[in-house]
Design an enzyme around this catalytic site. Structure first.
Site, PDB file in Angstrom:
ATOM      1  N   TYR A 188       8.658   3.795 -66.415  1.00 47.05           N
ATOM      2  CA  TYR A 188       9.676   4.026 -67.424  1.00 47.05           C
ATOM      3  C   TYR A 188      10.477   2.749 -67.671  1.00 47.05           C
ATOM      4  O   TYR A 188      11.272   2.328 -66.838  1.00 47.05           O
ATOM      5  CB  TYR A 188      10.623   5.158 -67.017  1.00 47.05           C
ATOM      6  CG  TYR A 188       9.954   6.490 -66.755  1.00 47.05           C
ATOM      7  CD1 TYR A 188       8.696   6.795 -67.301  1.00 47.05           C
ATOM      8  CD2 TYR A 188      10.570   7.457 -65.973  1.00 47.05           C
ATOM      9  CE1 TYR A 188       8.098   8.016 -67.055  1.00 47.05           C
ATOM     10  CE2 TYR A 188       9.969   8.686 -65.734  1.00 47.05           C
ATOM     11  CZ  TYR A 188       8.728   8.960 -66.269  1.00 47.05           C
ATOM     12  OH  TYR A 188       8.127  10.169 -66.030  1.00 47.05           O
ATOM     13  N   SER A 244       8.432  18.020 -69.488  1.00 45.14           N
ATOM     14  CA  SER A 244       8.400  18.402 -70.914  1.00 45.14           C
ATOM     15  C   SER A 244       8.471  19.913 -71.098  1.00 45.14           C
ATOM     16  O   SER A 244       7.710  20.482 -71.885  1.00 45.14           O
ATOM     17  CB  SER A 244       7.147  17.844 -71.592  1.00 45.14           C
ATOM     18  OG  SER A 244       7.144  16.440 -71.576  1.00 45.14           O
ATOM     19  N   PHE A 266      10.259  19.456 -79.360  1.00 44.65           N
ATOM     20  CA  PHE A 266       9.770  20.232 -80.500  1.00 44.65           C
ATOM     21  C   PHE A 266      10.211  21.694 -80.398  1.00 44.65           C
ATOM     22  O   PHE A 266      10.544  22.326 -81.411  1.00 44.65           O
ATOM     23  CB  PHE A 266       8.244  20.143 -80.560  1.00 44.65           C
ATOM     24  CG  PHE A 266       7.646  20.620 -81.853  1.00 44.65           C
ATOM     25  CD1 PHE A 266       7.551  19.771 -82.942  1.00 44.65           C
ATOM     26  CD2 PHE A 266       7.171  21.920 -81.987  1.00 44.65           C
ATOM     27  CE1 PHE A 266       6.989  20.208 -84.141  1.00 44.65           C
ATOM     28  CE2 PHE A 266       6.615  22.363 -83.170  1.00 44.65           C
ATOM     29  CZ  PHE A 266       6.522  21.505 -84.259  1.00 44.65           C
TER      30      PHE A 266
END
Length: 341
Positions: free
Chosen positions: A65, A213, A219
């Site tokens: 990351y 996620s 989303f």
């Protein structure tokens, strides 16, 4: 959102890899450094502090990351709260300075020893609480990789071991070499392939499941409905589920999520997180999702989901969604557990 502390669970409870007590929701720190566009560093650091106030104690990072930036960013916070923070980081995905798009997978023992020392140095700590193998390279025998990770435990550099994106058979094989405390893989209303073998095996072995996620990369929250709405540099622009016809088809699947949210006076994000959390009851294992956020308001919204209980009827309304999702999780699925089932 009140300051009530969220419930707790024990990582690896019921198995030989039993570890520390953590809040039932953790915090994914990836987006504070990369992948989701520009970041307000001051707000990101304030979000870390607020997480602790809410009882969120598992903080998840990785050496990839920001090419080490994320470990350096959260290092001071971890050190200042070392007795309260359960620190998780990962190795295995190799990057190159001369090729920003390059992603290689390294599971060889020499690399593992090199990677842990680099992470310890960036974080500024003496020991990592939970050390994950981020991705599996089938070309390297799993026993060699986990054996090297076990050496890190013996050396006092790591307390507990984790794996990410492995199948049930791979988890069982690794667990026979050294107890595995946690398995981190994508798991959400949109992504349920882990339920084929990884989840039941984790339940059998007493391994905690750490869904990454859990909000479908944002989303599921309704924050965006098509990758075209995202800023430049956002890696979701290349995710098959969020582009073209796939995006419009998948957005239509969220109708029951929004309907249930309205009935509870909650948000779509909270419904999605509550669904993931209730997998613990469905599959009889500890589940600690790690939604990522860089903002205190979103963090508080996510934490509040730990108090949301969905009814059997509501769960039934959500059940068909995953099977109807259009598009893969990644443009290249070769290093996911789904491709090795």
């Amino acid at each position: 959102m009140s300051s009530n502390v969220i419930p707790t669970t024990t990582l690896g409870a019921g198995g030989p890899g039993a570890g520390p007590v953590v809040g039932v929701q953790g915090l994914g720190c990836m987006g504070m450094s990369e992948f989701y566009g520009a970041t307000d560093t001051a707000e990101a650091l304030a979000t870390l502090e607020r997480a602790l106030e809410l009882g969120i104690t598992l903080f998840d990072t990785a050496d990839i990351y920001g090419s080490g930036h994320n470990e350096e960013l959260i290092g001071p916070f971890v050190r200042a709260n070392r007795d309260r923070v359960v620190l998780a980081t990962k190795f295995a995905i190799e990057r190159r300075d001369d090729d920003p798009a390059y992603r290689g997978i390294r599971n060889d023992p020499a690399y593992i020893h090199q990677a842990v020392d680099a992470s310890l140095r960036r974080l500024g700590v003496d020991v990592i609480d939970l050390y994950y193998m981020h991705r599996r390279d089938p070309a390297v025998p799993l026993a060699e990789s986990v054996g090297a990770m076990a050496e890190l435990v013996a050396a006092g550099k790591v307390k507990y071991l984790g794996l990410s994106e492995v199948t049930g058979a791979e988890l069982r094989e690794a667990h026979a070499v050294h107890p595995i405390t946690a398995l981190q893989s994508e798991w959400s209303l949109f992504s349920r392939d882990v339920e084929r073998s990884a989840v039941p095996t984790a339940a059998e072995l007493g391994v905690t499941f750490v869904p990454y996620s859990p909000l479908g990369r944002g989303f599921l929250t309704g924050a965006f409905s098509n990758a075209g709405e995202l800023s430049e540099g956002d890696f979701r622009k290349d995710q098959p589920r969020f582009t073209g016809d796939n995006a419009s088809r998948n957005a239509a699947l969220l109708t029951p999520v929004h309907k249930i949210a309205a009935a509870h006076g909650a948000t779509a994000a909270q419904v999605a997180l509550a669904w993931v959390q209730q997998r613990a009851e469905v599959h009889q294992l500890a589940v600690v999702p790690i939604p990522g956020t860089r903002k205190r308001t979103r963090l508080e919204e996510n934490a509040a989901a730990t108090a949301l209980e969905l009814s059997a009827e509501e769960l039934a309304q959500l059940e068909p969604i995953a099977a109807q999702v259009a598009g893969d999780r990644y443009p290249d699925m070769s290093f996911t557990s789904a491709e090795r089932e």
